[in-house]
Enzyme design. Structure first.
Site, PDB file in Angstrom:
ATOM      1  N   HIS A  12      16.717   0.663  -0.153  1.00 41.80           N
ATOM      2  CA  HIS A  12      17.254   0.236   1.536  1.00 41.80           C
ATOM      3  C   HIS A  12      18.157  -1.461   0.490  1.00 41.80           C
ATOM      4  O   HIS A  12      17.149  -2.257  -0.273  1.00 41.80           O
ATOM      5  CB  HIS A  12      16.350  -0.057   2.682  1.00 41.80           C
ATOM      6  CG  HIS A  12      15.266  -1.278   2.000  1.00 41.80           C
ATOM      7  ND1 HIS A  12      15.950  -2.246   2.054  1.00 41.80           N
ATOM      8  CD2 HIS A  12      14.289  -0.626   1.730  1.00 41.80           C
ATOM      9  CE1 HIS A  12      13.723  -3.075   1.799  1.00 41.80           C
ATOM     10  NE2 HIS A  12      13.320  -2.327   1.333  1.00 41.80           N
ATOM     11  N   GLU A  99       7.708   3.157   4.092  1.00 42.25           N
ATOM     12  CA  GLU A  99       6.955   2.524   2.958  1.00 42.25           C
ATOM     13  C   GLU A  99       5.830   2.632   2.870  1.00 42.25           C
ATOM     14  O   GLU A  99       5.104   2.388   3.804  1.00 42.25           O
ATOM     15  CB  GLU A  99       7.229   0.860   3.256  1.00 42.25           C
ATOM     16  CG  GLU A  99       6.728   0.135   2.368  1.00 42.25           C
ATOM     17  CD  GLU A  99       7.717  -0.230   1.229  1.00 42.25           C
ATOM     18  OE1 GLU A  99       7.017   0.902   0.997  1.00 42.25           O
ATOM     19  OE2 GLU A  99       8.583  -1.001   0.673  1.00 42.25           O
TER      20      GLU A  99
END
Length: 232
Positions: A12, A99
C-alpha cells in the site's frame, strides 16, 4: 486453465501511521488512510505497472486486470487509485491478505516501539504479539489465499494480469510461501517501500519467475540463524 502472465504484488501507499505512529492512540490500524503523498504514490504505481506491461507488447486485453485487495482502508484506497490506469478491472477484497495483527484492542499509548525491538531480537517469523499474530499465523492464512488464487487461475476467462494490493509483512510472507523460502531466508527480507511492487511472470515452461529483486538486510536482525548447510 488460464494462468495470468503476470502477478503484481503491491505494498500500500504511504499511510498516516507511516508518518506518525502516535495516531495509533486514537485510530485503529484498519482505518488508517493514505496521506496526500500516498495518493500520489498510488497513482504513479498504476502508471508504472502499465508501463511495465507495455514492455511486453501491451495488448488491449491487458487493460483487463484482476485485483485482490486487503480490506484495510489504506489498501483499498491504494487500489482505487492504481485502477485509474486501466479501463477494465475486477476486484475481490480478501481479509486473508490483511496486515499482521498486533493487539485486539490498542493500549492507551498506542503501539509500542519496544514491542518491535523485542520482535527484532527474537525473530519476526515466530514472535507473537500479545493478543495478536505471529508471522507464522500470517503464513497460514496467506496459504489459504493461495489456494483460492490457484482455483481462480483455472477459470477460462481469467485476465492476463492480476494485481495483489497488500501490506509489507503480508507481501514478504506471500513471497516466502510462493518461492518456498526457508524461515532463515525470510528473516533477512526487508519490507518494500510504500507502493513498490514485486512481479512474478510466467515463463515458457509454465512456471512463475520473480522478475524483481527482493530487498534484504545485510544480516539477520537477530542472532539465532543456523547454517543448515554444514550438516551436509
Amino acid at each position: 486453465m488460464s494462468k495470468p502472465r503476470n502477478i503484481f504484488l503491491v505494498r500500500h501507499a504511504q499511510s498516516e501511521a507511516n508518518v506518525d505512529k502516535s495516531i495509533y492512540k486514537t485510530k485503529p490500524d484498519y482505518a488508517m488512510e493514505l496521506t496526500e503523498l500516498g495518493k500520489q504514490q498510488a497513482l504513479e504505481a498504476g502508471v508504472k505497472i502499465k508501463e511495465y506491461l507495455s514492455t511486453e507488447y501491451f495488448r488491449p486485453e491487458d487493460e483487463h486486470i484482476q485485483f485482490y485487495v486487503s480490506p484495510f482502508w489504506r489498501t483499498r484506497q491504494t487500489y482505487q487509485l492504481i485502477k485509474k490506469s486501466f479501463t477494465n478491472s475486477k476486484v475481490y477484497n480478501d481479509s486473508r491478505i490483511r496486515e499482521q495483527e498486533w493487539h485486539g484492542k490498542l493500549p492507551v499509548d498506542g503501539y509500542s516501539s519496544a514491542d518491535e525491538m523485542e520482535r527484532d531480537s527474537y525473530g519476526h517469523f515466530y514472535y507473537r504479539f500479545l493478543g495478536g499474530e505471529s508471522c507464522a499465523d500470517v503464513f497460514d492464512r496467506v496459504s489459504g489465499f493461495l489456494d483460492t488464487l490457484h482455483r481462480d487461475f483455472e477459470k477460462i476467462d481469467y485476465p492476463n494480469n492480476c494485481i495483489i494490493v497488500t501490506h509489507g509483512m503480508a507481501l514478504r510472507i506471500f513471497c516466502m510461501r510462493w518461492l518456498h523460502l526457508s524461515v532463515e531466508e525470510f528473516e533477512v527480507l526487508k519490507n518494500p517501500k510504500n507502493c513498490e511492487f514485486q512481479v512474478l511472470s510466467l515463463n515458457k515452461f509454465g512456471k512463475y519467475e520473480l522478475k524483481t529483486e527482493l530487498k534484504k538486510w545485510d544480516k539477520p536482525l537477530h542472532n539465532y540463524q543456523y547454517d543448515w548447510k554444514k550438516l551436509g
